[in-house]
Design a protein around this motif. Structure first.
Motif, PDB file in Angstrom:
ATOM      1  N   PHE A 225      43.543  52.744  37.338  1.00  0.00           N
ATOM      2  CA  PHE A 225      43.521  53.700  38.449  1.00  0.00           C
ATOM      3  C   PHE A 225      44.410  53.205  39.597  1.00  0.00           C
ATOM      4  O   PHE A 225      45.279  53.930  40.079  1.00  0.00           O
ATOM      5  CB  PHE A 225      42.085  53.910  38.951  1.00  0.00           C
ATOM      6  N   ILE A 226      44.211  51.957  40.005  1.00  0.00           N
ATOM      7  CA  ILE A 226      44.984  51.459  41.152  1.00  0.00           C
ATOM      8  C   ILE A 226      46.456  51.310  40.760  1.00  0.00           C
ATOM      9  O   ILE A 226      47.345  51.472  41.598  1.00  0.00           O
ATOM     10  CB  ILE A 226      44.374  50.158  41.755  1.00  0.00           C
ATOM     11  N   ASN A 227      46.727  51.058  39.488  1.00  0.00           N
ATOM     12  CA  ASN A 227      48.125  50.977  39.057  1.00  0.00           C
ATOM     13  C   ASN A 227      48.802  52.353  39.114  1.00  0.00           C
ATOM     14  O   ASN A 227      49.972  52.458  39.485  1.00  0.00           O
ATOM     15  CB  ASN A 227      48.218  50.376  37.651  1.00  0.00           C
ATOM     16  N   VAL A 240      50.521  50.013  48.341  1.00  0.00           N
ATOM     17  CA  VAL A 240      49.246  50.171  47.632  1.00  0.00           C
ATOM     18  C   VAL A 240      48.196  49.170  48.125  1.00  0.00           C
ATOM     19  O   VAL A 240      46.997  49.431  48.054  1.00  0.00           O
ATOM     20  CB  VAL A 240      49.445  50.055  46.101  1.00  0.00           C
ATOM     21  N   LYS A 241      48.666  48.036  48.654  1.00  0.00           N
ATOM     22  CA  LYS A 241      47.692  47.044  49.143  1.00  0.00           C
ATOM     23  C   LYS A 241      46.889  47.625  50.305  1.00  0.00           C
ATOM     24  O   LYS A 241      45.695  47.381  50.435  1.00  0.00           O
ATOM     25  CB  LYS A 241      48.415  45.782  49.607  1.00  0.00           C
ATOM     26  N   ASP A 242      47.573  48.388  51.163  1.00  0.00           N
ATOM     27  CA  ASP A 242      46.863  49.014  52.290  1.00  0.00           C
ATOM     28  C   ASP A 242      45.878  50.068  51.779  1.00  0.00           C
ATOM     29  O   ASP A 242      44.770  50.201  52.279  1.00  0.00           O
ATOM     30  CB  ASP A 242      47.862  49.680  53.252  1.00  0.00           C
ATOM     31  N   VAL A 243      46.320  50.795  50.751  1.00  0.00           N
ATOM     32  CA  VAL A 243      45.450  51.839  50.190  1.00  0.00           C
ATOM     33  C   VAL A 243      44.235  51.182  49.531  1.00  0.00           C
ATOM     34  O   VAL A 243      43.089  51.613  49.724  1.00  0.00           O
ATOM     35  CB  VAL A 243      46.225  52.711  49.170  1.00  0.00           C
ATOM     36  N   LYS A 256      36.897  44.848  44.443  1.00  0.00           N
ATOM     37  CA  LYS A 256      37.154  44.132  43.195  1.00  0.00           C
ATOM     38  C   LYS A 256      37.865  45.007  42.162  1.00  0.00           C
ATOM     39  O   LYS A 256      37.607  46.194  42.088  1.00  0.00           O
ATOM     40  CB  LYS A 256      35.848  43.589  42.619  1.00  0.00           C
ATOM     41  N   PHE A 257      38.747  44.375  41.390  1.00  0.00           N
ATOM     42  CA  PHE A 257      39.498  45.066  40.327  1.00  0.00           C
ATOM     43  C   PHE A 257      40.377  46.180  40.901  1.00  0.00           C
ATOM     44  O   PHE A 257      40.617  47.179  40.258  1.00  0.00           O
ATOM     45  CB  PHE A 257      38.568  45.596  39.226  1.00  0.00           C
ATOM     46  N   LEU A 258      40.818  45.984  42.139  1.00  0.00           N
ATOM     47  CA  LEU A 258      41.710  46.965  42.762  1.00  0.00           C
ATOM     48  C   LEU A 258      43.042  46.331  43.135  1.00  0.00           C
ATOM     49  O   LEU A 258      43.653  46.703  44.128  1.00  0.00           O
ATOM     50  CB  LEU A 258      41.063  47.563  44.018  1.00  0.00           C
TER      51      LEU A 258
END
Ligand SMILES: NC(=O)c1ccc[n+]([C@@H]2O[C@H](COP(=O)([O-])OP(=O)(O)OC[C@H]3O[C@@H](n4cnc5c(N)ncnc54)[C@H](O)[C@@H]3O)[C@@H](O)[C@H]2O)c1
Length: 444
Positions: A225-227, A240-243, A256-258
């Motif tokens: 999902f985060i990818n 994406v780190k901010d998101v 976690k896992f994000l």
């Protein structure tokens, strides 16, 4: 009350489980088919590296509560509980290979045919829903001539440990799941965990089997999902780190896992998601989210090559440095590592690859061998002559690399951060063309 346990299959899960049970006062016999493993364990040495395991093993050996053997039948005969912790790999088509489970079930069934006491068989391996009852229970009944619940007990007790933190996870679990066919089987297994403070869930065997798969599938889905969001962020010019931080602070989501990156690998997530997906299709109820999770993960490593191409253009004749080969840091495990499709793609496009990893090079050489792939122990040797580098595994020592050193050692100036471990600003300041997964291109 100490119990007598036979642990069949003394790999990651079997050894950690066996040693930890012994450390809590139970008498454990570990069974394996590999003589060197058995010898090592009896000498007080662990065949795998896992923090804290060797001390516990040595102690259990000294106190006479743990031994290893090749003789499965004798271990089964003297045990009250028989754990099955053998591999459950994927077949070519992604479905589960139950041949190890079947083989051990035949041995257990034949062995308990003539014993008088009632033993409890516990499946610890990750198996597709229905396996404990329909495969293990059925084979043991056929071989032993005994009925489950009457002649022997049966349960499924999935394992949630993480490699690298296995002992800690086992001794301080979030939950213990015991899927038993009846309350007697449940109580037998529960007695092994008297020391644990975690909640114990009593379920059916099939529910326990699915809990394990659903847990791994959910975590894998979170990564995919985060990818996906990361790839979209690149188009929007946001990070994406901010998101991930913004959504991870929501306690319903958790951080976690994000972490966006080049995708998940290893011995569990890819095989377990593929096995559950394949099973759902067999049952005519395809789990679409799992198919998407696998599809995103298949493409994700190649996103690093796309970013590279955007900067370098045609890759033919270019020298690309690869930092990190293992599927994650602190292991030499190359199973389903993102480095494999990345390097294969680079070679296909005519690039030369110089690769390094702190410990996974010997395993990588068995999988990735080509005249245009060279391996080096030292980071400096890999960077020399490199037109660009791709960071694939987030080892701590790579986090410390300074952009000025990279700049002075490399021939080119392109850095692709496949795990988002570096500070883009710092790299830009040193004149490097930094690109990271989930970070839009810097506007000049
Ligand atoms: N490794 C993990 O992090 C992890 C975590 C949770 C669950 N699991 C699951 O646990 C199971 C075992 O995984 P693992 O990582 O411990 O595997 P592994 O390959 O490390 O160990 C399996 C062991 O079983 C032995 N074995 C094979 N056939 C045997 C037989 N007939 N009799 C006795 N021993 C035999 C092998 O020699 C090996 O030592 C799998 O189903 C896996 O999916 C693994």
């Amino acid at each position: 009350m100490p119990k007598k346990v036979a642990m069949i299959g003394t790999g990651y899960v079997g050894l950690v489980t066996g040693v930890c049970f012994a450390s809590k006062g139970h008498d454990v016999t570990c069974v394996d088919v590999i003589p060197e493993k058995v010898e090592q364990i009896n000498e007080g040495k662990t065949p795998i590296f896992e923090p804290g395991l060797e001390e516990l093993l040595l102690n259990a050996r000294k106190e006479g509560r743990l031994e290893a053997t090749l003789d499965g039948a004798s271990a089964i005969k003297k045990a009250e509980l028989i754990f099955i912790a053998v591999p459950t790999p994927s077949k070519e088509d992604g479905s589960i290979d139950l041949s190890f489970i079947e083989e051990v079930s035949h041995t257990i069934g034949k062995t308990i045919r003539d014993v008088t006491d009632k033993k409890t068989v516990v499946v610890k391996s990750t198996v597709i829903p229905g396996t404990t009852e329909k495969v293990v229970g059925r084979i043991i009944e056929e071989e032993s001539g005994k009925k489950r619940g009457i002649g022997f007990g049966l349960a499924m007790n999935p394992e949630f440990l993480k490699e690298g933190k296995a002992v800690e996870d086992f001794l301080d679990p979030d939950r213990i799941v015991i899927g038993a066919i009846d309350s007697e089987s449940f109580n037998e297994v529960k007695a092994l965990y008297e020391w644990a403070e975690a909640p114990i869930l009593e379920t059916s065997p099939t529910t326990a089997e699915l809990i394990k798969y659903a847990a791994n599938s959910f975590l894998a889905m979170k990564i995919s999902f985060i990818n996906e969001i990361a790839n979209y962020c690149e188009l929007l010019g946001v990070d994406v780190k901010d998101v991930a931080q913004g959504i991870g602070l929501d306690e319903r989501i958790s951080p976690k896992f994000l972490r966006a990156g080049a995708g998940f690998g290893g011995s569990c997530f890819p095989k377990d998601v593929a096995a559950l997906y394949s099973h759902s299709k067999q049952l005519g109820r395809e789990l679409i989210l799992l198919r998407s999770t696998l599809e995103v993960n298949k493409q994700q490593p190649l996103r690093t090559v796309e970013l590279l191409r955007e900067e370098v253009g045609d890759l033919s004749g270019k020298t690309i440095a690869i930092l990190g080969l293992a599927f994650k840091p602190d292991t030499d495990d190359m199973r389903e590592a993102a480095s494999i499709p990345i390097i294969e793609q680079l070679i296909k496009e005519g690039a030369r690859v110089k690769a390094t990893d702190p410990i996974a090079i010997p395993n990588a050489k068995k999988i990735l061998s080509h005249p245009n792939i060279n391996y080096y122990d030292k980071i400096n040797d890999v960077l020399k002559e490199a037109d660009a580098l791709i960071l694939v595994t987030e080892w701590d020592e790579y986090r410390q690399l300074s952009p000025s050193d990279l700049k002075s050692l490399m021939k080119g100036d392109v850095v692709i951060d496949g795990r988002r471990i570096w500070n883009p600003e710092l790299f830009h300041k040193h004149g490097l063309r930094y690109r990271g997964i989930g970070l839009g291109k810097k506007k000049n």
